[in-house]
Structure formats: C-alpha cells, structure tokens
Design a protein around this motif. Structure first.
Motif, PDB file in Angstrom:
ATOM      1  N   UNK A 539       0.770  -1.274   0.104  1.00  0.00           N
ATOM      2  CA  UNK A 539       0.078   0.020   0.002  1.00  0.00           C
ATOM      3  C   UNK A 539       0.955   1.466  -0.088  1.00  0.00           C
ATOM      4  N   UNK A 540       0.236   2.193  -0.834  1.00  0.00           N
ATOM      5  CA  UNK A 540       1.063   3.723  -0.745  1.00  0.00           C
ATOM      6  C   UNK A 540       1.010   4.168   0.681  1.00  0.00           C
ATOM      7  N   UNK A 541      -0.090   4.000   1.083  1.00  0.00           N
ATOM      8  CA  UNK A 541      -0.373   4.527   2.437  1.00  0.00           C
ATOM      9  C   UNK A 541      -0.871   3.683   3.507  1.00  0.00           C
ATOM     10  N   UNK A 542      -0.249   3.367   4.611  1.00  0.00           N
ATOM     11  CA  UNK A 542      -0.512   2.112   5.608  1.00  0.00           C
ATOM     12  C   UNK A 542      -1.780   2.496   6.162  1.00  0.00           C
ATOM     13  N   UNK A 543      -2.178   3.414   6.407  1.00  0.00           N
ATOM     14  CA  UNK A 543      -3.824   3.741   6.897  1.00  0.00           C
ATOM     15  C   UNK A 543      -4.722   4.119   6.001  1.00  0.00           C
ATOM     16  N   UNK A 544      -4.510   4.412   4.687  1.00  0.00           N
ATOM     17  CA  UNK A 544      -5.671   4.788   3.891  1.00  0.00           C
ATOM     18  C   UNK A 544      -5.550   3.974   2.579  1.00  0.00           C
ATOM     19  N   UNK A 545      -6.737   3.244   2.383  1.00  0.00           N
ATOM     20  CA  UNK A 545      -6.671   2.268   1.079  1.00  0.00           C
ATOM     21  C   UNK A 545      -6.706   3.023  -0.041  1.00  0.00           C
ATOM     22  N   UNK A 546      -7.462   4.315   0.146  1.00  0.00           N
ATOM     23  CA  UNK A 546      -7.695   5.056  -1.144  1.00  0.00           C
ATOM     24  C   UNK A 546      -6.684   5.583  -1.705  1.00  0.00           C
ATOM     25  N   UNK A 547      -5.311   5.407  -1.169  1.00  0.00           N
ATOM     26  CA  UNK A 547      -4.012   6.247  -1.776  1.00  0.00           C
ATOM     27  C   UNK A 547      -3.482   5.034  -2.733  1.00  0.00           C
TER      28      UNK A 547
END
Length: 677
Positions: A539-547
């Motif tokens: 994931x590009x962002x560990x907290x936000x899947x939308x990234x």
C-alpha cells in the motif's frame, strides 16, 4: 430569531434537525411530548408550523446564517434529503460515502452544509455499530470526514449525539435528563457570526473590489470570502468590481487571473463591474465639486504637497476662485504641460488631526494608455475619490474594508457627504498578516520585475495561484480564512496552521514515495538477501486504502541514506521499512567516510525492539533520477515594521535545487501543475 418549538416523540428525537438548528443559529424549545412514531413538527413563533423531517431541514438550511448552508443550486440541494442508515443498508451506505469522499472535504461545495450535518447525525445515531466500523478503519475517507466534522463542531454535534445515543441506554423508561440536555444545547445558539450594522435580509449589497495590478493573494482571499459570506448570510448581492484607476500598474492579464482566482475560491457573484465604466460620471462629479467650492486644482509639487499636509499648512492654491480652478481642470483634462503638474484636491480641513481629511487628492494626470479605455483620458480619479462614489451608485449597502483603512473611514463618509450621495456603511475586519510574508502588491511586483521569482504563480509567493502550486488545496485555504472570521483583532498568523489544515485534507489520498539522495547514499549488501530480485505489491499509505498500491522491488543490494548509515554500529539490529530486520555485520570506510555496509537479514527479529527504522531503495537500473526542490521564505524577518526597507531583509536563498535522488519508474509522482513543488 424568536424561539420555535420542536415537537417530537421521546423515543426518537430527530438528531439531524436538532444539530442543524444548533449550527444554523436557530433557537428551539424542545417538546418531546408526541406519541411514539409521530413525525416531528416545528411550530414557529408566527403561528405557522412545518411538518416532517425533510421540510424542517429545508427550512433550517434556508434561514441559517452559515454561508452556503443550503448550497448554490438545485443539484446541491438534492443532497439534503436525510440518508437512512439502518439494517443491511448501513454498510452499503458507508461504502458509497467512503468512495464519494475520496477527493472531497465536504459533501457539498467547499464548506460545511446541512448535508454534512444530516449524514453525520445519521451515522452518529447508530451508536456502537458505527464505533465498531470506526475502530476497524475500514472506511478511511468516511472516518476522516466524520472526525473533521466532529473536531470543527465538537461543542455541538458530539453533545447532541451523546444525548441521542444516550436514550438507547435508558430503554423505555422516562428520560427527563435527555429533554433537559437537549434544551440546554438549543438555548445556547451564539456562534462566531458578527452582524453587519443595519443589515436587513434581502437588502444587503456588498462588493469585492480588487485593483487589477497583480494576482490575488491571501489577503484578497480573506476579503473576497468575507464578502461572499455576508452576501449569502443576508441573502443579498455581491458585486465584483475592478478598481482600475491607475493605468500605469494595471493590465488585462491581472483582470483575467483575478477572475480565475475568484472562480477557484468558489465565490459566486451577481455581476462584474469596472470603475472605468464610471469615468465620465466621476469627471462630472469632480467638476461639480470645483464649481461648488468643495474642490480646487493645485499645482504644488508632489513632495511639497505631502510636507504641507503633514504640517497642516494650506496650499497657496487653496483659495483660487472657481474660474481659475476650472481653467486648470480643463488643462488637466487635455493633458497640457501645465495641466500635467496639477492635482484636484478636496477642500476639507487642513487642521483636522485625522490627516486623511487634510485636502486629499481626488484627481491626477496620467498619459499611460488604460487597458480598457486606451488613451481616451489624461486624468484619473484616486481610489479615495472613486470608491465611495461608485459604491453609492451601484447600490452597495456595506463596504467591507480591512482595519488598515480605519483612518480613511471618516474621509470616505465626508466625501460622500460633499457629493450629496447616500451613506454607505463601512464594516472593518482585521488584515491578514502571515509571518515572513509580504502581502503588498507593490513589493510582490518588485520580486517579479527583479527576477527574484519566476512570476506571480511562483510557489514561494503568497498569491492564491502560488500557494496552490506549492500543494495547498483550495478547501484548506477557504477553511483557514473562514476560521479567522470577520474579527477586528489583529493577528500575525503562522503558516503551520494553514498547512496543518491542508494535511488533514490530503493525507487520506496522498501517495507516499521513497527516495534517497544520490550524492549521499551508501550501498548495503545483504549476504543472505534474495538471489533474484522480486516484487511485492504494497500500500502507498498504510492507513488509507484510497491512496492505492505500489510495486516495491526487493534485492540483495540496497541504497541507504548516508545520514542513516552514519549512526549505525557493527552488530546493531535495525529494521528495513516494509521488509524486516537486518544485522549490520561490517562498516567499510575510506578517509573517515562510510563507503559500504554489509548486513545479514534477520526477518524473524522483532521490529518492535529495534530503535532504527530505515528507508531504503533497491539497487536496480529501473530507477528514475529527479530533482527535489525545497522553498524557504522570501524574507528573513518575521514581521516587517512600517518603516522597514524590505529589500534589506530579502532571503538570499529561497529555492534549494538539484538534490538528485532516485525513484522507481513505477513510482513517478502523481502531482498536478508543478512537479517540483
């Protein structure tokens, strides 16, 4: 607004209506006396009543003092129907909202509306069911939006929600504390709103009047948004007027970009006007004042005139007769050599302690062609003369001006009085001041002309286009400005607050990329690393899947930052981000400089026990070389004083270039207009 009575069933208090009324500034008397299952009814002080949730919410949105609370058009208004989140629909609705909010701060437009309040209230009203989803972090965009609304209106929504959800714990037993708590909440409806003096709903007309001598900056943004706020609050009119009275500084380029910035900020106006349209009438007024003895023509040299005004000394021309003044006025109009030395001055009071009333200049000569009317005129009105005149003619009821013009308020009204025109109310707001920042267009123009910046859209500039290039979202700017409100308190604002607001908006959707400095990197060889490179999707962002996701290559040789390598010691266990632990086996140096590292993967090691978590890049050919650009403030002094020469405080290095680094080709930056920002 007098109290209205909200009648509803005690078993189902309408949270959306209560919260919306609270924020809208509508005082309610709570009456939970209806039979279970009854539809809420709002009883107005006039004797009328409104029946049903949708109808009541529509009414509250229309009467609210909050700007844009109802929206701008019928499509936005359609978002206001309450969202019913129950049963199997709940997760489906959450999923839809999460996707809808992926690139939005609010449900409608650029500010909070009743749509946000209704949906927020419905979600909060589900109680534990929502809290479970909230803890699971399944819908990151929805959670970010929910939390931001709660933060901005914590004193309102959280309390109302607590009262609403609290009834579920009481069951079917009487709940007198619920009624008391809701009543207390609704009685305290005072907010940050400030009234315009003498303003009446439907009759207010305001104007945003920038001079087209530069691009809009943060200070203009505050003025524009406050005018928009009051126009919407009082259901009045907003005029955008270009104060184009100085042909030497103005251009069509500035007009076009100002209109673009106004559109970017979401400022809806009723009409666009130009002071130049009124030049014939302004000249007639100047001549009329000369004939009435309320103005005269002065050929005193500019600096001498300035000194005489400071000393309260009358000009030798002050007592010229009307014929002499009219003769000189005609020479000014024709642009003769003698006329070019003259000024039209108001005959006010040279001994007034308020120096703006000491015979101010109304007209001066200028032979430069005007960007709209060409070379038709040789004389042009000053702002002090033209502004009150055009305000009165255009029907402006309230002129919003920053407090820096405070001393000129008496002059404004005195000029209107001499012209025989109606009074226009002035409302002052504090000038927006930012640390290490210049907000004078004259000074900003100096930076452009002297090639200290690229142009008016340079990311180092406080112009709207400049800070947007630097990465600011317009929603963050609008929120920052509106939080300042119409207060008259002078504040020196830190940039950190603006960027903190911006971070909350972009954090859920901003991808993370990895880079190391090319000239300051050290190779780490992993003796037990993979024999062949392999790729993992992370994931590009560990907290936000939308990234979204990224492809990361794992190899036996990787790059570390020299700064990280310099703190390592032999035998130390560290964590490689997104991989696992490794033990440093050898540190090779040459002349005291670290040249290479040797390590051994220890993937079974605990990442919780290591002190150092290191970013890294794979040693592969499929990398992209790029330049990183960092920006600093244009000046070195936090706050310039009135007499400071800003040139003495220019920061010699404001753009840091050519930090070569590496990035995999599949991680090229997803930025907009300015990749270097």
């Amino acid at each position: 607004m007098e109290d209205s009575r909200l009648a509803f069933a005690l078993d189902s208090p309408p949270l959306a209506i209560i919260a919306a009324a609270k924020i809208a500034g509508v005082s309610l008397t709570i009456d939970p006396s209806l039979a279970p299952g009854s539809v809420p009814t709002l009883h107005l002080s006039s004797g009328d009543f409104i029946h049903g949730i949708n109808a009541i919410l529509c009414y509250l949105a229309r009467v609210a003092t909050v700007p844009s609370f109802y929206g701008q058009d019928a499509i936005q208004a359609a978002h206001y129907a309450p969202v019913i989140l129950s049963g199997s629909e709940f997760e489906a609705a959450c999923s839809f909202l999460d996707g809808f909010l992926a690139s939005r701060t609010f449900l409608v437009g650029y500010s909070i509306s009743i749509a946000d309040i209704v949906v927020w209230s419905n979600i909060a009203g589900t109680g534990q069911r929502w809290e479970s989803l909230r803890r699971s972090k399944k819908y990151q965009n929805l959670i970010r939006w929910f939390n931001s609304i709660a933060v901005d209106y914590a004193g309102t929504l959280d309390e109302v929600a607590a009262a609403y959800v609290g009834k579920r714990e009481i069951g079917k037993s009487p709940a007198p504390r619920l009624q008391e708590k809701l009543q207390d909440l609704m009685m305290n409806t005072s907010g940050p709103e400030i009234d315009l003096p003498g303003a009446k709903v439907g009759e207010v007309c305001v104007r945003f009047a920038p001079e087209p001598s530069g691009y809009l900056h943060l200070g203009h943004a505050k003025a524009g948004l406050l005018n928009k706020y009051f126009a919407e609050r009082y259901k009045g009119r907003l005029i955008v007027r270009f104060d184009d009275t100085n042909p030497s500084k103005e251009s069509n380029e500035f007009v076009e970009n100002i209109l673009e910035d106004i559109d970017t900020m979401g400022i809806k106006y009723d009409t666009v006007t130009y002071t130049s349209h009124y030049f014939p009438k302004l000249m007639e007024m100047a001549e009329s004042l000369i004939k009435k003895g309320k103005a005269y023509v002065d050929d005193t040299p500019k600096q001498q005139m300035k000194d005489e005004r400071a000393a309260g000394t009358e000009s030798k021309c002050r007592n010229n007769n009307v014929e002499e003044n009219l003769s000189l006025w005609r020479e000014m109009v024709n642009g003769t050599e003698n006329g070019m030395r003259c000024y039209v001055r108001g005959k006010l009071d040279m001994q007034d302690p308020n120096k703006t009333l000491r015979d101010p200049v109304y007209y001066r000569c200028n032979t430069d062609p005007h960007h709209r009317v060409g070379s038709k005129y040789k004389v042009y009105p000053t702002y002090d003369f033209a502004c009150p005149f055009v305000d009165a003619l255009e029907g402006v009821t309230h002129a919003l001006r920053s407090s820096e013009y405070h001393d000129r308020n008496k002059q404004y009204h005195r000029i209107l009085q001499d012209m025989g025109l109606r009074r226009v109310e002035i409302y002052e707001f504090s000038r927006l001041n930012m640390v290490y920042t210049l907000l004078s267009k004259r000074k900003l123009l100096w930076f452009v002309q002297n090639k200290k910046v690229d142009d008016w859209t340079d990311p180092r500039f406080p112009t709207i286009q400049g800070i947007l290039r630097r990465g600011l979202k317009i929603e963050a700017l609008i929120q920052f400005i509106l939080e300042q409100g119409a207060s008259k308190n002078l504040n020196l604002m830190e940039w950190d607050k603006l960027w903190t607001i911006n971070k909350k908006i972009i954090d859920p959707v901003c991808a993370r990329h990895t880079a190391v400095l090319k000239e300051q990197r050290v190779l780490l060889t992993l003796t037990n690393g993979p024999e062949e490179p392999f790729i993992r999707i992370l994931p590009r962002h560990k907290k936000y899947e939308g990234a979204g996701n990224k492809a990361t290559t794992f190899t036996s040789r990787i790059w570390l930052e020299y700064a990280d390598a310099s703190v390592l010691i032999t035998g130390q266990e560290v964590t490689l981000m997104d991989w696992g632990n490794t033990i440093i086996k050898e540190i090779k140096t040459e002349n005291g400089i670290i040249t290479q590292l040797v390590g051994e993967l220890h993937l079974e090691g605990s990442v919780k026990l290591t002190k150092l978590k290191l970013t890294w890049m794979p040693y592969i050919e499929d990398l992209v070389s790029l330049s990183l650009v960092g920006f600093d403030y244009l000046i070195t002094k936090k706050k310039l004083e009135k007499d400071d020469d800003f040139v003495k405080f220019i920061n010699p290095c404001t753009r840091l270039r050519n930090f070569s680094s590496w990035r995999p080709k599949h991680e090229e930056p997803q930025t907009g207009r300015d990749h270097t920002a």
